[in-house]
Enzyme design. Structure first.
Site, PDB file in Angstrom:
ATOM      1  N   LYS A  26     -47.655 -22.398 -31.628  1.00  0.00           N
ATOM      2  CA  LYS A  26     -48.510 -22.576 -30.297  1.00  0.00           C
ATOM      3  C   LYS A  26     -48.568 -23.784 -30.028  1.00  0.00           C
ATOM      4  O   LYS A  26     -48.596 -24.755 -30.814  1.00  0.00           O
ATOM      5  CB  LYS A  26     -49.729 -21.874 -30.483  1.00  0.00           C
TER       6      LYS A  26
HETATM    7  P1  NAD Z   1     -53.523 -16.798 -17.010  1.00  0.00           P
HETATM    8  O1  NAD Z   1     -53.825 -18.476 -17.162  1.00  0.00           O
HETATM    9  O2  NAD Z   1     -52.419 -16.457 -16.089  1.00  0.00           O
HETATM   10  O3  NAD Z   1     -54.723 -15.977 -16.728  1.00  0.00           O
HETATM   11  C1  NAD Z   1     -55.896 -16.092 -17.180  1.00  0.00           C
HETATM   12  C2  NAD Z   1     -56.895 -15.436 -16.655  1.00  0.00           C
HETATM   13  O4  NAD Z   1     -58.576 -15.672 -17.186  1.00  0.00           O
HETATM   14  C3  NAD Z   1     -57.465 -15.945 -15.053  1.00  0.00           C
HETATM   15  O5  NAD Z   1     -57.762 -14.625 -14.226  1.00  0.00           O
HETATM   16  C4  NAD Z   1     -58.347 -16.577 -15.284  1.00  0.00           C
HETATM   17  O6  NAD Z   1     -59.268 -16.677 -14.054  1.00  0.00           O
HETATM   18  C5  NAD Z   1     -59.270 -15.778 -16.219  1.00  0.00           C
HETATM   19  N1  NAD Z   1     -60.514 -16.529 -16.903  1.00  0.00           N
HETATM   20  C6  NAD Z   1     -60.364 -17.839 -17.352  1.00  0.00           C
HETATM   21  N2  NAD Z   1     -61.631 -18.033 -17.848  1.00  0.00           N
HETATM   22  C7  NAD Z   1     -62.626 -16.901 -17.832  1.00  0.00           C
HETATM   23  C8  NAD Z   1     -63.951 -16.709 -18.162  1.00  0.00           C
HETATM   24  N3  NAD Z   1     -64.797 -17.374 -18.594  1.00  0.00           N
HETATM   25  N4  NAD Z   1     -64.338 -15.467 -17.591  1.00  0.00           N
HETATM   26  C9  NAD Z   1     -63.613 -14.508 -17.114  1.00  0.00           C
HETATM   27  N5  NAD Z   1     -62.208 -14.725 -16.832  1.00  0.00           N
HETATM   28  C10 NAD Z   1     -61.737 -16.087 -17.088  1.00  0.00           C
HETATM   29  O7  NAD Z   1     -53.364 -16.449 -18.669  1.00  0.00           O
HETATM   30  P2  NAD Z   1     -52.673 -15.215 -19.339  1.00  0.00           P
HETATM   31  O8  NAD Z   1     -51.365 -15.674 -19.621  1.00  0.00           O
HETATM   32  O9  NAD Z   1     -52.912 -14.195 -18.443  1.00  0.00           O
HETATM   33  O10 NAD Z   1     -53.547 -15.320 -20.640  1.00  0.00           O
HETATM   34  C11 NAD Z   1     -54.550 -14.607 -20.677  1.00  0.00           C
HETATM   35  C12 NAD Z   1     -54.756 -14.034 -22.444  1.00  0.00           C
HETATM   36  O11 NAD Z   1     -53.573 -13.532 -22.741  1.00  0.00           O
HETATM   37  C13 NAD Z   1     -54.818 -15.609 -23.072  1.00  0.00           C
HETATM   38  O12 NAD Z   1     -55.570 -15.272 -24.430  1.00  0.00           O
HETATM   39  C14 NAD Z   1     -53.042 -15.425 -23.687  1.00  0.00           C
HETATM   40  O13 NAD Z   1     -53.194 -16.289 -25.037  1.00  0.00           O
HETATM   41  C15 NAD Z   1     -53.090 -14.168 -23.910  1.00  0.00           C
HETATM   42  N6  NAD Z   1     -51.530 -13.916 -23.745  1.00  0.00           N
HETATM   43  C16 NAD Z   1     -50.747 -14.147 -23.009  1.00  0.00           C
HETATM   44  C17 NAD Z   1     -49.327 -13.759 -22.977  1.00  0.00           C
HETATM   45  C18 NAD Z   1     -48.382 -14.104 -21.671  1.00  0.00           C
HETATM   46  O14 NAD Z   1     -47.452 -13.780 -21.864  1.00  0.00           O
HETATM   47  N7  NAD Z   1     -48.796 -14.955 -20.803  1.00  0.00           N
HETATM   48  C19 NAD Z   1     -48.831 -13.199 -24.047  1.00  0.00           C
HETATM   49  C20 NAD Z   1     -49.773 -12.796 -25.116  1.00  0.00           C
HETATM   50  C21 NAD Z   1     -50.962 -13.107 -24.878  1.00  0.00           C
END
Ligand code: NAD
Length: 417
Positions: free
Chosen positions: A103
Protein backbone atom coordinates in the site's frame (compact mmCIF):
# COMPACT_ATOMS: atom_id res chain seq x y z
CA UNK A 1 -4.44 6.82 19.76
CA UNK A 2 -4.21 3.11 19.01
CA UNK A 3 -2.04 1.80 16.19
CA UNK A 4 -3.94 0.63 13.12
CA UNK A 5 -1.04 -1.64 12.22
CA UNK A 6 -1.23 -3.24 15.65
CA UNK A 7 -4.97 -3.86 15.05
CA UNK A 8 -4.12 -5.57 11.75
CA UNK A 9 -1.47 -7.74 13.43
CA UNK A 10 -3.89 -8.69 16.25
CA UNK A 11 -6.46 -9.76 13.66
CA UNK A 12 -4.18 -12.29 11.99
CA UNK A 13 -2.63 -13.33 15.32
CA UNK A 14 -6.05 -14.55 16.48
CA UNK A 15 -6.35 -16.81 13.43
CA UNK A 16 -2.68 -17.82 13.76
CA UNK A 17 -3.47 -19.11 17.27
CA UNK A 18 -6.41 -21.13 15.96
CA UNK A 19 -4.05 -22.74 13.42
CA UNK A 20 -1.19 -23.14 15.92
CA UNK A 21 1.22 -21.32 13.61
CA UNK A 22 4.94 -21.13 14.43
CA UNK A 23 6.50 -18.09 16.07
CA UNK A 24 8.66 -17.68 12.95
CA UNK A 25 5.65 -17.40 10.60
CA UNK A 26 3.99 -14.92 12.95
CA UNK A 27 7.14 -12.83 13.24
CA UNK A 28 7.61 -12.71 9.47
CA UNK A 29 4.01 -11.59 8.87
CA UNK A 30 3.97 -9.08 11.75
CA UNK A 31 6.26 -6.65 9.90
CA UNK A 32 6.40 -5.44 6.29
CA UNK A 33 9.32 -6.58 4.16
CA UNK A 34 10.11 -3.11 2.80
CA UNK A 35 9.12 0.44 3.69
CA UNK A 36 9.94 3.13 1.16
CA UNK A 37 9.62 6.82 2.10
CA UNK A 38 10.29 9.48 -0.51
CA UNK A 39 10.38 13.26 -0.07
CA UNK A 40 9.94 15.16 -3.31
CA UNK A 41 9.42 18.78 -4.41
CA UNK A 42 6.46 19.88 -6.56
CA UNK A 43 5.89 23.30 -8.09
CA UNK A 44 2.43 24.70 -7.30
CA UNK A 45 0.33 26.87 -9.63
CA UNK A 46 1.43 30.05 -7.83
CA UNK A 47 5.12 29.24 -8.38
CA UNK A 48 5.90 28.12 -4.81
CA UNK A 49 7.49 24.73 -4.18
CA UNK A 50 5.94 22.24 -1.76
CA UNK A 51 7.96 19.27 -0.47
CA UNK A 52 5.69 16.25 -0.04
CA UNK A 53 6.26 12.87 1.61
CA UNK A 54 5.14 9.69 -0.13
CA UNK A 55 5.03 6.14 1.20
CA UNK A 56 5.10 2.67 -0.32
CA UNK A 57 5.01 -0.22 2.13
CA UNK A 58 5.57 -3.72 0.72
CA UNK A 59 4.28 -6.19 3.26
CA UNK A 60 4.74 -9.64 1.70
CA UNK A 61 5.39 -11.14 -1.74
CA UNK A 62 5.37 -14.88 -1.01
CA UNK A 63 2.43 -15.47 -3.35
CA UNK A 64 3.36 -12.99 -6.11
CA UNK A 65 4.24 -9.35 -6.85
CA UNK A 66 3.33 -6.75 -4.25
CA UNK A 67 -0.13 -5.30 -4.91
CA UNK A 68 -2.15 -2.53 -3.33
CA UNK A 69 -3.65 0.92 -3.65
CA UNK A 70 -2.28 4.44 -3.42
CA UNK A 71 -4.17 6.66 -0.96
CA UNK A 72 -4.20 10.46 -0.96
CA UNK A 73 -5.65 11.57 2.37
CA UNK A 74 -4.51 13.89 5.18
CA UNK A 75 -4.47 10.92 7.61
CA UNK A 76 -1.88 8.94 5.61
CA UNK A 77 1.14 8.02 7.73
CA UNK A 78 3.51 5.07 8.04
CA UNK A 79 1.32 3.28 10.60
CA UNK A 80 -1.81 3.52 8.44
CA UNK A 81 0.03 2.41 5.29
CA UNK A 82 1.61 -0.53 7.16
CA UNK A 83 -1.85 -1.69 8.27
CA UNK A 84 -3.33 -1.32 4.79
CA UNK A 85 -0.37 -3.20 3.24
CA UNK A 86 -0.78 -6.02 5.77
CA UNK A 87 -4.49 -6.37 4.97
CA UNK A 88 -3.63 -6.58 1.25
CA UNK A 89 -1.44 -9.66 1.83
CA UNK A 90 -4.32 -11.51 3.50
CA UNK A 91 -6.89 -10.27 0.97
CA UNK A 92 -5.00 -11.52 -2.08
CA UNK A 93 -4.30 -14.83 -0.32
CA UNK A 94 -7.96 -15.23 0.65
CA UNK A 95 -9.28 -14.76 -2.90
CA UNK A 96 -6.43 -16.91 -4.21
CA UNK A 97 -4.84 -14.55 -6.72
CA UNK A 98 -1.06 -14.64 -7.28
CA UNK A 99 -0.22 -11.33 -5.62
CA UNK A 100 1.32 -10.19 -2.36
CA UNK A 101 0.37 -7.12 -0.33
CA UNK A 102 1.45 -3.47 -0.46
CA UNK A 103 0.00 0.00 0.00
CA UNK A 104 1.15 3.55 -0.47
CA UNK A 105 0.08 7.13 -0.43
CA UNK A 106 0.70 10.77 0.32
CA UNK A 107 -0.63 12.77 3.27
CA UNK A 108 -2.54 15.37 1.22
CA UNK A 109 -6.17 16.31 0.73
CA UNK A 110 -6.46 16.10 -3.09
CA UNK A 111 -9.40 18.53 -2.94
CA UNK A 112 -6.92 21.29 -2.03
CA UNK A 113 -4.98 20.98 -5.30
CA UNK A 114 -5.77 21.92 -8.91
CA UNK A 115 -5.79 19.23 -11.61
CA UNK A 116 -2.41 20.48 -12.87
CA UNK A 117 -0.89 20.38 -9.38
CA UNK A 118 -2.24 16.85 -8.82
CA UNK A 119 -0.78 15.67 -12.09
CA UNK A 120 2.65 17.07 -11.13
CA UNK A 121 2.37 15.50 -7.65
CA UNK A 122 1.51 12.07 -9.10
CA UNK A 123 4.21 12.19 -11.76
CA UNK A 124 6.91 13.38 -9.36
CA UNK A 125 5.87 10.73 -6.76
CA UNK A 126 6.09 8.01 -9.44
CA UNK A 127 9.51 9.29 -10.51
CA UNK A 128 10.69 9.32 -6.88
CA UNK A 129 9.50 5.72 -6.38
CA UNK A 130 11.46 4.68 -9.49
CA UNK A 131 12.13 0.96 -9.61
CA UNK A 132 10.49 0.40 -6.22
CA UNK A 133 7.35 -0.25 -8.30
CA UNK A 134 7.25 -2.37 -11.46
CA UNK A 135 4.91 -4.48 -13.61
CA UNK A 136 6.15 -7.77 -12.08
CA UNK A 137 7.35 -6.32 -8.79
CA UNK A 138 4.87 -3.93 -7.18
CA UNK A 139 1.65 -2.83 -8.85
CA UNK A 140 -0.28 0.17 -7.45
CA UNK A 141 -4.04 0.78 -7.89
CA UNK A 142 -6.52 3.48 -6.84
CA UNK A 143 -7.71 3.90 -3.26
CA UNK A 144 -9.17 6.78 -1.26
CA UNK A 145 -8.51 10.11 -2.92
CA UNK A 146 -7.09 8.60 -6.11
CA UNK A 147 -8.81 7.35 -9.28
CA UNK A 148 -8.33 6.07 -12.82
CA UNK A 149 -6.75 9.38 -13.92
CA UNK A 150 -4.17 9.10 -11.12
CA UNK A 151 -3.28 5.62 -12.37
CA UNK A 152 -2.96 6.78 -15.99
CA UNK A 153 -0.53 9.53 -14.90
CA UNK A 154 1.48 6.94 -12.93
CA UNK A 155 1.49 4.55 -15.88
CA UNK A 156 2.51 7.27 -18.35
CA UNK A 157 5.33 8.50 -16.11
CA UNK A 158 6.62 4.99 -15.44
CA UNK A 159 6.41 4.15 -19.17
CA UNK A 160 8.35 7.28 -20.04
CA UNK A 161 11.17 6.09 -17.77
CA UNK A 162 11.23 2.61 -19.40
CA UNK A 163 13.31 1.70 -22.42
CA UNK A 164 11.70 2.76 -25.69
CA UNK A 165 10.85 -0.83 -26.66
CA UNK A 166 9.18 -1.56 -23.29
CA UNK A 167 6.86 1.45 -23.07
CA UNK A 168 3.75 -0.61 -23.80
CA UNK A 169 4.75 -3.81 -22.03
CA UNK A 170 5.12 -1.95 -18.72
CA UNK A 171 1.61 -0.48 -18.67
CA UNK A 172 0.50 -3.18 -16.26
CA UNK A 173 2.66 -1.41 -13.66
CA UNK A 174 -0.65 -0.03 -12.37
CA UNK A 175 -4.23 -1.29 -12.44
CA UNK A 176 -7.44 0.69 -12.22
CA UNK A 177 -6.54 2.61 -15.39
CA UNK A 178 -9.23 3.97 -17.71
CA UNK A 179 -10.49 1.35 -20.18
CA UNK A 180 -9.15 3.51 -23.04
CA UNK A 181 -5.56 3.25 -21.70
CA UNK A 182 -5.63 -0.49 -20.96
CA UNK A 183 -7.85 -0.74 -17.89
CA UNK A 184 -10.33 -3.57 -17.42
CA UNK A 185 -14.01 -3.25 -18.03
CA UNK A 186 -15.73 -3.41 -14.64
CA UNK A 187 -12.72 -2.20 -12.58
CA UNK A 188 -14.44 1.10 -11.76
CA UNK A 189 -17.33 -0.68 -10.04
CA UNK A 190 -15.38 -3.78 -8.93
CA UNK A 191 -15.08 -3.09 -5.20
CA UNK A 192 -18.74 -2.05 -4.83
CA UNK A 193 -19.81 -4.93 -7.04
CA UNK A 194 -17.75 -7.21 -4.82
CA UNK A 195 -19.62 -5.98 -1.72
CA UNK A 196 -22.86 -7.07 -3.42
CA UNK A 197 -21.48 -10.43 -4.65
CA UNK A 198 -20.09 -11.32 -1.20
CA UNK A 199 -23.35 -10.36 0.53
CA UNK A 200 -25.29 -12.35 -2.05
CA UNK A 201 -23.02 -15.41 -1.62
CA UNK A 202 -23.37 -15.26 2.18
CA UNK A 203 -27.16 -14.79 2.01
CA UNK A 204 -27.48 -17.70 -0.45
CA UNK A 205 -25.69 -19.98 1.97
CA UNK A 206 -27.71 -18.80 4.97
CA UNK A 207 -31.11 -18.97 3.33
CA UNK A 208 -31.64 -15.27 2.54
CA UNK A 209 -31.68 -12.95 -0.42
CA UNK A 210 -30.69 -9.35 -1.19
CA UNK A 211 -34.15 -8.67 -2.57
CA UNK A 212 -36.00 -6.29 -0.23
CA UNK A 213 -33.08 -5.67 2.13
CA UNK A 214 -32.78 -2.16 3.56
CA UNK A 215 -29.22 -0.85 3.40
CA UNK A 216 -27.34 2.07 4.97
CA UNK A 217 -23.98 3.12 3.51
CA UNK A 218 -21.20 5.31 4.92
CA UNK A 219 -19.07 6.77 2.10
CA UNK A 220 -20.26 7.61 -1.39
CA UNK A 221 -16.97 7.47 -3.26
CA UNK A 222 -15.81 4.71 -5.57
CA UNK A 223 -16.79 1.88 -3.20
CA UNK A 224 -19.96 3.33 -1.64
CA UNK A 225 -21.48 4.59 -4.87
CA UNK A 226 -20.98 1.31 -6.73
CA UNK A 227 -22.08 -0.75 -3.72
CA UNK A 228 -25.30 1.34 -3.74
CA UNK A 229 -25.82 0.91 -7.47
CA UNK A 230 -25.21 -2.86 -7.50
CA UNK A 231 -27.21 -3.51 -4.33
CA UNK A 232 -30.21 -1.62 -5.75
CA UNK A 233 -29.86 -3.54 -9.01
CA UNK A 234 -29.99 -6.76 -6.96
CA UNK A 235 -33.27 -5.66 -5.33
CA UNK A 236 -32.15 -3.84 -2.16
CA UNK A 237 -33.30 -0.40 -1.02
CA UNK A 238 -30.69 2.15 0.08
CA UNK A 239 -32.37 4.00 2.94
CA UNK A 240 -29.42 6.10 4.15
CA UNK A 241 -26.12 7.36 2.78
CA UNK A 242 -23.36 9.59 4.12
CA UNK A 243 -20.07 11.14 3.09
CA UNK A 244 -17.64 13.63 4.63
CA UNK A 245 -20.13 16.49 4.05
CA UNK A 246 -23.29 15.00 5.54
CA UNK A 247 -25.85 12.19 5.75
CA UNK A 248 -29.40 11.65 4.44
CA UNK A 249 -32.26 9.24 5.16
CA UNK A 250 -35.14 8.21 2.90
CA UNK A 251 -37.26 5.25 4.01
CA UNK A 252 -38.68 4.93 0.48
CA UNK A 253 -35.24 4.50 -1.03
CA UNK A 254 -32.46 6.69 -2.41
CA UNK A 255 -31.76 6.43 -6.15
CA UNK A 256 -27.94 5.98 -6.43
CA UNK A 257 -27.81 7.50 -9.93
CA UNK A 258 -29.70 10.59 -8.80
CA UNK A 259 -27.54 10.95 -5.68
CA UNK A 260 -24.39 10.53 -7.77
CA UNK A 261 -25.60 13.29 -10.15
CA UNK A 262 -26.02 15.56 -7.11
CA UNK A 263 -22.71 14.69 -5.41
CA UNK A 264 -20.68 15.08 -8.58
CA UNK A 265 -21.92 18.63 -9.08
CA UNK A 266 -22.12 19.68 -5.40
CA UNK A 267 -18.97 17.85 -4.20
CA UNK A 268 -20.84 15.98 -1.49
CA UNK A 269 -24.13 14.65 -0.13
CA UNK A 270 -24.90 17.71 2.01
CA UNK A 271 -28.08 19.39 0.78
CA UNK A 272 -29.09 16.50 -1.50
CA UNK A 273 -32.87 16.54 -2.10
CA UNK A 274 -32.95 12.72 -2.15
CA UNK A 275 -33.63 12.39 1.59
CA UNK A 276 -33.95 14.24 4.88
CA UNK A 277 -30.70 15.34 6.51
CA UNK A 278 -29.56 13.29 9.52
CA UNK A 279 -26.46 13.49 11.72
CA UNK A 280 -23.36 11.32 11.30
CA UNK A 281 -24.32 9.37 14.41
CA UNK A 282 -27.96 8.96 13.28
CA UNK A 283 -26.68 7.10 10.22
CA UNK A 284 -25.63 4.20 12.47
CA UNK A 285 -29.07 4.12 14.14
CA UNK A 286 -31.34 4.02 11.09
CA UNK A 287 -33.64 1.05 10.73
CA UNK A 288 -31.92 -1.25 8.22
CA UNK A 289 -30.91 -4.87 7.57
CA UNK A 290 -27.45 -4.31 6.11
CA UNK A 291 -24.80 -1.70 6.92
CA UNK A 292 -21.96 -1.01 4.49
CA UNK A 293 -19.08 1.09 5.88
CA UNK A 294 -17.30 2.36 2.74
CA UNK A 295 -15.31 5.38 3.96
CA UNK A 296 -12.54 5.37 6.55
CA UNK A 297 -11.10 3.05 9.17
CA UNK A 298 -12.29 2.95 12.81
CA UNK A 299 -15.76 4.34 12.03
CA UNK A 300 -17.78 1.53 13.63
CA UNK A 301 -16.88 2.07 17.28
CA UNK A 302 -18.31 0.44 20.41
CA UNK A 303 -21.05 3.07 20.82
CA UNK A 304 -22.18 2.78 17.20
CA UNK A 305 -22.04 -1.03 17.41
CA UNK A 306 -24.51 -0.87 20.29
CA UNK A 307 -26.84 1.37 18.21
CA UNK A 308 -26.72 -0.63 14.99
CA UNK A 309 -30.03 -2.19 13.90
CA UNK A 310 -28.54 -4.08 10.93
CA UNK A 311 -27.95 -7.80 11.35
CA UNK A 312 -25.07 -7.88 8.88
CA UNK A 313 -22.17 -5.50 8.21
CA UNK A 314 -20.35 -5.79 4.89
CA UNK A 315 -17.00 -4.01 5.21
CA UNK A 316 -16.40 -2.08 1.98
CA UNK A 317 -13.78 0.09 3.69
CA UNK A 318 -10.55 -1.28 5.11
CA UNK A 319 -10.53 -1.60 8.89
CA UNK A 320 -13.83 0.23 9.55
CA UNK A 321 -14.62 -1.74 12.73
CA UNK A 322 -12.68 -1.14 15.96
CA UNK A 323 -11.61 -4.20 18.00
CA UNK A 324 -13.99 -3.09 20.81
CA UNK A 325 -16.93 -2.81 18.38
CA UNK A 326 -16.10 -6.24 16.99
CA UNK A 327 -16.70 -7.78 20.44
CA UNK A 328 -20.02 -5.93 20.82
CA UNK A 329 -21.19 -7.05 17.37
CA UNK A 330 -20.25 -10.68 18.07
CA UNK A 331 -22.07 -10.47 21.39
CA UNK A 332 -25.18 -9.04 19.70
CA UNK A 333 -25.13 -11.71 16.99
CA UNK A 334 -24.40 -9.22 14.19
CA UNK A 335 -22.51 -10.91 11.33
CA UNK A 336 -19.47 -9.06 9.96
CA UNK A 337 -18.37 -9.92 6.43
CA UNK A 338 -14.78 -8.74 6.95
CA UNK A 339 -12.91 -6.24 4.77
CA UNK A 340 -10.45 -8.76 3.34
CA UNK A 341 -13.47 -10.53 1.85
CA UNK A 342 -16.04 -7.70 1.56
CA UNK A 343 -13.86 -5.34 -0.45
CA UNK A 344 -11.71 -7.92 -2.27
CA UNK A 345 -13.58 -7.28 -5.54
CA UNK A 346 -11.27 -4.36 -6.33
CA UNK A 347 -8.00 -6.25 -6.20
CA UNK A 348 -9.58 -9.24 -7.93
CA UNK A 349 -10.53 -7.20 -10.99
CA UNK A 350 -7.14 -5.46 -10.74
CA UNK A 351 -5.65 -8.93 -11.16
CA UNK A 352 -7.92 -9.47 -14.20
CA UNK A 353 -6.64 -6.17 -15.64
CA UNK A 354 -3.02 -7.25 -15.11
CA UNK A 355 -3.70 -10.60 -16.81
CA UNK A 356 -5.44 -8.88 -19.76
CA UNK A 357 -2.50 -6.47 -20.13
CA UNK A 358 -0.02 -9.36 -20.13
CA UNK A 359 -2.04 -11.19 -22.76
CA UNK A 360 -2.92 -8.12 -24.85
CA UNK A 361 -6.57 -9.04 -24.34
CA UNK A 362 -9.76 -7.15 -23.38
CA UNK A 363 -12.52 -9.15 -21.71
CA UNK A 364 -16.20 -8.27 -21.89
CA UNK A 365 -17.93 -6.84 -18.84
CA UNK A 366 -20.08 -9.94 -18.43
CA UNK A 367 -16.95 -12.10 -18.50
CA UNK A 368 -15.28 -9.93 -15.83
CA UNK A 369 -18.43 -10.00 -13.65
CA UNK A 370 -18.85 -13.77 -13.99
CA UNK A 371 -15.22 -14.43 -13.02
CA UNK A 372 -15.44 -11.97 -10.11
CA UNK A 373 -18.65 -13.54 -8.82
CA UNK A 374 -17.07 -17.01 -8.95
CA UNK A 375 -13.87 -16.07 -7.10
CA UNK A 376 -15.75 -14.16 -4.40
CA UNK A 377 -18.30 -16.95 -3.98
CA UNK A 378 -15.48 -19.48 -3.55
CA UNK A 379 -13.72 -17.25 -1.00
CA UNK A 380 -17.01 -16.78 0.90
CA UNK A 381 -17.64 -20.53 0.92
CA UNK A 382 -14.12 -21.24 2.17
CA UNK A 383 -14.56 -18.61 4.88
CA UNK A 384 -17.87 -20.15 5.99
CA UNK A 385 -16.30 -23.61 6.07
CA UNK A 386 -13.38 -22.37 8.22
CA UNK A 387 -15.82 -20.61 10.58
CA UNK A 388 -17.60 -23.93 11.07
CA UNK A 389 -14.35 -25.84 11.51
CA UNK A 390 -13.01 -23.50 14.19
CA UNK A 391 -16.32 -22.18 15.56
CA UNK A 392 -15.02 -18.64 15.09
CA UNK A 393 -16.07 -15.29 13.59
CA UNK A 394 -16.01 -14.80 9.83
CA UNK A 395 -13.05 -12.43 10.25
CA UNK A 396 -10.98 -15.08 12.02
CA UNK A 397 -12.15 -17.63 9.46
CA UNK A 398 -11.11 -15.46 6.51
CA UNK A 399 -7.64 -15.07 8.07
CA UNK A 400 -7.48 -18.85 8.61
CA UNK A 401 -8.07 -19.44 4.88
CA UNK A 402 -5.50 -16.78 3.90
CA UNK A 403 -2.91 -17.96 6.45
CA UNK A 404 -3.14 -21.57 5.31
CA UNK A 405 -2.37 -20.50 1.74
CA UNK A 406 0.43 -18.16 2.77
CA UNK A 407 2.17 -20.46 5.24
CA UNK A 408 2.05 -23.41 2.84
CA UNK A 409 4.02 -21.39 0.30
CA UNK A 410 6.29 -19.87 2.97
CA UNK A 411 7.13 -23.38 4.27
CA UNK A 412 7.87 -24.73 0.79
CA UNK A 413 10.04 -21.74 -0.13
CA UNK A 414 11.82 -21.68 3.24
CA UNK A 415 13.91 -18.89 4.72
CA UNK A 416 16.85 -17.78 2.58
CA UNK A 417 19.76 -18.66 2.79
P1 NAD B 1 -13.08 7.56 -2.30
O1 NAD B 1 -12.06 8.59 -2.05
O2 NAD B 1 -13.56 7.32 -3.69
O3 NAD B 1 -14.36 7.83 -1.39
C1 NAD B 1 -14.28 7.96 0.00
C2 NAD B 1 -15.65 8.33 0.52
O4 NAD B 1 -15.61 8.39 1.95
C3 NAD B 1 -16.13 9.71 0.04
O5 NAD B 1 -17.52 9.65 -0.25
C4 NAD B 1 -15.87 10.59 1.26
O6 NAD B 1 -16.71 11.72 1.29
C5 NAD B 1 -16.21 9.61 2.36
N1 NAD B 1 -15.68 10.05 3.66
C6 NAD B 1 -14.46 10.51 3.93
N2 NAD B 1 -14.38 10.86 5.23
C7 NAD B 1 -15.59 10.61 5.78
C8 NAD B 1 -16.15 10.75 7.06
N3 NAD B 1 -15.43 11.25 8.08
N4 NAD B 1 -17.45 10.39 7.25
C9 NAD B 1 -18.19 9.90 6.24
N5 NAD B 1 -17.71 9.74 5.00
C10 NAD B 1 -16.42 10.08 4.77
O7 NAD B 1 -12.48 6.20 -1.66
P2 NAD B 1 -12.85 4.70 -2.00
O8 NAD B 1 -11.93 4.23 -3.06
O9 NAD B 1 -14.32 4.59 -2.16
O10 NAD B 1 -12.38 3.98 -0.66
C11 NAD B 1 -13.22 3.89 0.48
C12 NAD B 1 -12.70 2.77 1.37
O11 NAD B 1 -12.71 1.55 0.64
C13 NAD B 1 -11.28 2.91 1.88
O12 NAD B 1 -11.18 2.32 3.16
C14 NAD B 1 -10.47 2.13 0.89
O13 NAD B 1 -9.23 1.68 1.40
C15 NAD B 1 -11.41 0.96 0.65
N6 NAD B 1 -11.16 0.22 -0.58
C16 NAD B 1 -11.18 0.84 -1.80
C17 NAD B 1 -10.97 0.10 -2.95
C18 NAD B 1 -11.05 0.70 -4.32
O14 NAD B 1 -10.98 -0.06 -5.29
N7 NAD B 1 -11.21 1.99 -4.46
C19 NAD B 1 -10.70 -1.28 -2.85
C20 NAD B 1 -10.70 -1.89 -1.60
C21 NAD B 1 -10.94 -1.12 -0.47
Amino acid sequence: MSSLHLNAVRQFEQAASLLGLSEADRAILAVPKNEVIVNFPVTMDNGTVEVLTGYRVQHNNSLGPYKGGMRFSPAVDLDEVRALATWMTFKTALVDIPFGGAKGGIAIDPRNYSAGELERIVRRFTFALGSNIGPDHDIPAPDMGTNAQTMVWMMDTYSSMASVADRHTVRRVVTGKTVATGGSRGRDKATGQGVTFVLDAWLNRTGGSIDGKRVAIQGFGNVGEHAARTLVKAGATVVAAADHTGAIYNGNGIDPEQLWQYTSTHHGIKGAPDGEPITDDDLWRVDCDVFVPAALENQLCERRALDLTATVVVEGANGPTTPEAELVLADRGVTVLPDILGNAGGVTVSYFEWVQNRAGDAWTLSDVDARLRRLLRDATDETLAAAKEFDCTLRDAAYVVALRRLTTVMAQRGVFP
